[in-house]
Scaffold this motif. Structure first.
Motif, PDB file in Angstrom:
ATOM      1  N   TRP A 113      74.660  83.099 -32.466  1.00 21.63           N
ATOM      2  CA  TRP A 113      74.488  82.951 -31.024  1.00 21.63           C
ATOM      3  C   TRP A 113      73.580  81.765 -30.710  1.00 21.63           C
ATOM      4  O   TRP A 113      73.844  80.997 -29.780  1.00 21.63           O
ATOM      5  CB  TRP A 113      73.883  84.235 -30.439  1.00 21.63           C
ATOM      6  N   TYR A 120      78.766  83.256 -32.113  1.00 25.31           N
ATOM      7  CA  TYR A 120      78.875  81.812 -31.845  1.00 25.31           C
ATOM      8  C   TYR A 120      80.012  81.542 -30.865  1.00 25.31           C
ATOM      9  O   TYR A 120      79.857  80.791 -29.890  1.00 25.31           O
ATOM     10  CB  TYR A 120      79.111  81.058 -33.156  1.00 25.31           C
ATOM     11  N   SER A 121      81.170  82.161 -31.127  1.00 22.42           N
ATOM     12  CA  SER A 121      82.328  81.933 -30.269  1.00 22.42           C
ATOM     13  C   SER A 121      82.094  82.485 -28.868  1.00 22.42           C
ATOM     14  O   SER A 121      82.550  81.898 -27.872  1.00 22.42           O
ATOM     15  CB  SER A 121      83.574  82.576 -30.885  1.00 22.42           C
ATOM     16  N   HIS A 156      79.198  82.728 -27.310  1.00 20.78           N
ATOM     17  CA  HIS A 156      78.254  81.833 -26.629  1.00 20.78           C
ATOM     18  C   HIS A 156      78.924  80.546 -26.172  1.00 20.78           C
ATOM     19  O   HIS A 156      78.575  79.990 -25.124  1.00 20.78           O
ATOM     20  CB  HIS A 156      77.077  81.514 -27.559  1.00 20.78           C
ATOM     21  N   HIS A 157      79.892  80.061 -26.956  1.00 18.79           N
ATOM     22  CA  HIS A 157      80.523  78.780 -26.658  1.00 18.79           C
ATOM     23  C   HIS A 157      81.913  78.915 -26.034  1.00 18.79           C
ATOM     24  O   HIS A 157      82.602  77.898 -25.826  1.00 18.79           O
ATOM     25  CB  HIS A 157      80.608  77.943 -27.940  1.00 18.79           C
TER      26      HIS A 157
END
Length: 224
Positions: free
Chosen positions: A26, A94-95, A97-98
């Protein structure tokens, strides 16, 4: 006496590794935004509660017990599974958050929370019941017995049920479309493992296992 703190340390290390991957995926400098979403915050709470529960119940988390049976080929499969799982623990936040592979549905996030909650508690109590018989390998431990009490009095493979619920549930919490292929891959893996395990148990315990199989379901009480 020494096995209790050792098991607790192993549990903490595994939980800490998972949490670090989640937070680093994240972004360690943006954790306030991580907890701003209630579904993600509840998921983190589930991790903390289940970790504390596993420690308080003195659950022996030692998945690399190979036991007394041949495990040819299983180590490679389990290493791949471990690496893929670790990658997903980093990539899913990660995905989210982006905005990669993301859907926009809070209801799906909460459905994922429910799957994670059920899967996590099923896993904790199944491992508590198995005790030293637990292994990530399809094998038998010395002095192995057929566990039929607790959750195992209703279903024969609660740990595999948790493997169907948790990975796809986590993907749903982080609003990722990978939840669908993750679930499909989990079904393939679990189906193969159940086939192997039931063949092994039937050979080892013969009529005892056949009687147990008649009284229980594989994954869902009274259904399947």
């Amino acid at each position: 006496m020494n096995s209790v703190p050792t098991s607790g340390i192993l549990t903490l290390l595994q939980a800490a590794t998972a949490v670090f991957l989640l937070f680093s995926g994240w972004g360690l400098h943006h954790l306030a935004a991580f907890f701003a979403n209630p579904a993600r915050a509840i998921f983190f709470a589930i991790v903390v509660v289940c970790t504390g529960l596993a420690i308080s119940l003195r659950i022996e988390i030692q998945p690399i017990r190979k036991g007394s049976m041949a495990t040819t080929g299983q180590s490679f499969q389990l290493i791949i599974l471990l690496l893929f799982s670790l990658f997903l623990l980093w990539f899913l936040p990660y995905s989210d958050h982006h905005g990669l592979l993301s859907f926009h549905s809070e209801s799906v996030r909460y459905a994922g929370v429910v799957l994670c909650m059920v899967g996590a508690f099923v896993r904790v109590f199944a491992m508590r019941r198995l005790g030293p018989h637990f292994s990530a390998y399809v094998t038998l431990q010395p002095g192995h017995r057929l566990v039929q009490a607790g959750i195992y009095s209703k279903i024969r493979h609660p740990l595999y049920l948790s493997l169907l619920l948790l990975p796809s549930g986590i993907a749903m919490v982080f609003a990722n479309w990978l939840a669908v292929p993750i679930f499909a891959l989990s079904v393939i893996f679990v189906a193969d493992r159940i086939r192997q395990e039931e063949k092994l148990l039937a050979r080892e315990f013969d009529s005892q296992f056949l009687d147990y199989a008649r009284r229980t379901k594989r994954l869902l009480p009274g259904i399947f």
